[in-house]
Design an enzyme around this catalytic site. Structure first.
Site, short mmCIF file in Angstrom:
data_model
loop_
_atom_site.label_atom_id
_atom_site.label_comp_id
_atom_site.label_asym_id
_atom_site.label_seq_id
_atom_site.Cartn_x
_atom_site.Cartn_y
_atom_site.Cartn_z
N ASP A 149 0.87 -1.17 0.00
CA ASP A 149 0.00 0.00 0.00
C ASP A 149 0.91 1.22 0.00
O ASP A 149 1.93 1.25 0.71
CB ASP A 149 -0.86 0.05 1.27
CG ASP A 149 -2.09 -0.84 1.20
OD1 ASP A 149 -2.16 -1.69 0.30
OD2 ASP A 149 -2.96 -0.70 2.07
N HIS A 179 4.69 -7.60 -0.06
CA HIS A 179 4.28 -8.87 -0.67
C HIS A 179 4.92 -9.04 -2.04
O HIS A 179 5.46 -8.10 -2.63
CB HIS A 179 2.75 -8.90 -0.78
CG HIS A 179 2.07 -8.89 0.55
ND1 HIS A 179 1.48 -10.01 1.10
CD2 HIS A 179 1.90 -7.89 1.47
CE1 HIS A 179 0.97 -9.71 2.28
NE2 HIS A 179 1.21 -8.42 2.52
N SER A 206 8.46 3.57 4.73
CA SER A 206 9.66 3.71 3.92
C SER A 206 9.34 3.54 2.45
O SER A 206 8.27 3.93 2.00
CB SER A 206 10.76 2.75 4.37
OG SER A 206 12.00 3.14 3.81
#
Length: 294
Positions: free
Chosen positions: A100, A157, A261
């Site tokens: 995200d 992911h 980050s």
């Protein structure tokens, strides 16, 4: 698709970035690490409540929505989401977004140069810890730089199914990677501490570069656990070809940040095509299609 930048650096950006040069990056990040992993109930709850108010965190998607059950602030920060909230791109040959966040930049690697922001770029070889042979595998290929803000989901992911072939730990500074810093600090992604994870995929080699940042001094992977801290002072390479295979399916968790980050994706030339919507400033969600195999 070409890289673009919609925001020129302002005087305010430069003033905010200038102060970062003076800060003791690693010392501050160690303090944050201790504070966010403290399990004293009143302390962790105060941090969580403050953070939720500041960043308007949505807990409706979390597997655990009651913050009282998180043992520490860090457990809350790296919380798991309910799988149905992040459906995985189903189309054959699609590349799933690993996080995200928001697109910082995306496009072609121009020889050995990766576009950072207006008037700024940096070396692919420097980003990858000075390994010329590794950099040559991605020269002229495609990159996507994805920024995770503090309010975002912080697990990372797999965009494609892949087998881990090597990792490269690169020591460095811990500048903020917020947009104002990216616009003003030269070569920021190639200066910050980072972990490069290289996978063999159906698109050939794929690198996922996990870039540390101020207060983000803890990077974890699912195969090695906490990679940093402790913070190293030299480049560290680990070859996984002769170790038990680490094979991760598309959409599987591969790591996490213990604060916000940046992840940089790298592919070789003529291996992938980014989606037209993958442009600077575009919000992205884990699992959605960001490109397709060439």
């Amino acid at each position: 698709m070409t890289s673009s930048n919609n925001h020129s650096a302002s005087l305010s950006d430069y003033l905010r970035a200038w102060s970062l040069y003076l800060l003791p990056h690693h010392a501050l990040s160690r303090l944050v690490l201790v504070a966010t992993r403290c399990e004293v109930r009143w302390w962790k709850q105060a941090l969580i409540n403050l953070f939720r108010r500041r960043f308007a965190v949505n807990l409706n998607e979390a597997q655990q929505s009651d913050t009282r059950f998180f043992p520490s602030f860090n457990a809350f920060f790296t919380r798991a989401l309910r799988p149905e909230t992040r459906p995985l791109a189903a189309a054959a040959g699609s590349i799933a977004c690993p996080v995200d966040g928001r697109v910082s930049q995306a496009g072609m690697i121009e020889g050995d140069r990766i576009f950072q922001a207006k008037g700024r770029d940096y070396s692919l070889q420097e980003l990858l810890g000075g390994d010329a042979d590794l950099a040559a595998r991605f020269a002229g290929g495609e990159f996507a730089t994805l920024y995770l803000s503090p309010r975002d989901y912080h697990r990372i992911h797999m965009p494609l199914t892949g087998r881990l072939t090597e990792t490269v730990y690169v020591p460095g500074r811990l500048f903020s990677v917020a947009p104002h810093t990216v616009n003003t600090v030269p070569r920021v992604f190639a200066r910050n501490e980072r972990l490069v994870a290289v996978f063999e995929t159906e698109a050939g080699p794929m690198a996922m570069v996990l870039v540390g940042a101020l207060f983000v001094a803890c990077i974890e992977t699912v195969w090695a656990g906490v990679v940093t801290p402790p913070h190293g002072h030299r480049v560290r390479r680990t070859d996984y070809l002769d170790l038990p295979a680490v094979q991760l399916a598309r959409g599987a968790e591969m790591g996490r940040f213990n604060m916000g980050s940046t992840v940089i994706l790298l592919f070789g030339p003529q291996r992938v095509h980014w989606a037209a919507s993958l442009s600077a400033g575009q919000p992205v969600r884990m699992g959605e299609t960001i490109g397709r195999l060439a």
